[in-house]
Scaffold this active site. Structure first.
Site, PDB file in Angstrom:
ATOM      1  N   HIS A  38       0.849  -1.198   0.000  1.00 31.21           N
ATOM      2  CA  HIS A  38       0.000   0.000   0.000  1.00 31.21           C
ATOM      3  C   HIS A  38       0.875   1.234   0.000  1.00 31.21           C
ATOM      4  O   HIS A  38       1.989   1.227   0.532  1.00 31.21           O
ATOM      5  CB  HIS A  38      -0.905   0.027   1.237  1.00 31.21           C
ATOM      6  CG  HIS A  38      -2.062  -0.904   1.151  1.00 31.21           C
ATOM      7  ND1 HIS A  38      -3.123  -0.700   0.291  1.00 31.21           N
ATOM      8  CD2 HIS A  38      -2.330  -2.047   1.819  1.00 31.21           C
ATOM      9  CE1 HIS A  38      -3.998  -1.686   0.438  1.00 31.21           C
ATOM     10  NE2 HIS A  38      -3.525  -2.529   1.354  1.00 31.21           N
ATOM     11  N   GLY A 106      -6.663  -5.615  -5.796  1.00 33.43           N
ATOM     12  CA  GLY A 106      -6.698  -4.195  -5.433  1.00 33.43           C
ATOM     13  C   GLY A 106      -8.081  -3.819  -4.936  1.00 33.43           C
ATOM     14  O   GLY A 106      -9.085  -4.297  -5.462  1.00 33.43           O
ATOM     15  N   GLU A 109      -9.767   2.304  -3.173  1.00 33.98           N
ATOM     16  CA  GLU A 109      -9.961   3.304  -4.224  1.00 33.98           C
ATOM     17  C   GLU A 109      -9.275   4.632  -3.905  1.00 33.98           C
ATOM     18  O   GLU A 109      -8.662   5.251  -4.782  1.00 33.98           O
ATOM     19  CB  GLU A 109     -11.445   3.528  -4.481  1.00 33.98           C
ATOM     20  CG  GLU A 109     -11.715   4.458  -5.645  1.00 33.98           C
ATOM     21  CD  GLU A 109     -13.182   4.552  -6.016  1.00 33.98           C
ATOM     22  OE1 GLU A 109     -13.469   5.190  -7.045  1.00 33.98           O
ATOM     23  OE2 GLU A 109     -14.030   4.012  -5.290  1.00 33.98           O
TER      24      GLU A 109
END
Length: 140
Positions: A38, A106, A109
């Site tokens: 991340h 994934g 957003e």
């Protein structure tokens, strides 16, 4: 018994912090050091800033000798499959074959928006994941 360490450095851990954890885990005979892939903290300010999972793991690979290294999980939306295959293979070579790749579709957003990474609809993300798996295994 198989003990592994998992860290979420986007919450503010530096490379030095992650290296210290990986070295301690190795010294304590843990079998693996995994980190998230991340760039954005889920909460808080995320200081001192993001680290890239594969760049970080490359450094840790050169500073450790037995502990397995990997991601949980690399987002299929962050990198094109060809360059990802090269990066992971290079870190695996740098580590003497200690890499484990976790790959996912994934989901965050806001992270994609923050770094101008396209965030396609769910079905397309899973199609991309499937395609990446085929390309990665084919290239390797």
């Amino acid at each position: 018994m198989d003990f592994r360490v998992f860290v979420e450095p986007q919450q503010g851990a530096t490379y030095s912090d992650q290296l210290a954890v990986a070295r301690a885990a190795e010294a304590l005979s843990y079998s693996a050091f995994f980190r998230s892939d991340h760039y954005l903290a889920m909460s808080g300010d995320g200081l001192p800033g993001p680290t890239d999972s594969w760049v970080t793991l490359a450094g840790i690979a050169r500073e450790t000798s037995t502990i397995r290294l990997g991601t949980m999980v690399t987002s299929a939306t962050f990198r094109h499959p060809g360059p990802l295959a090269i990066s992971v293979a290079q870190v695996d070579e740098m580590s003497g074959g200690r890499v484990e790749l976790g790959l996912g579709a994934g989901w965050f957003e806001a992270e994609h928006q923050a770094y101008a990474i396209p965030f396609p609809p769910l079905g397309e993300r899973f199609d991309r994941l499937e395609e990446q798996l085929r390309i990665l295994t084919g290239l390797w």
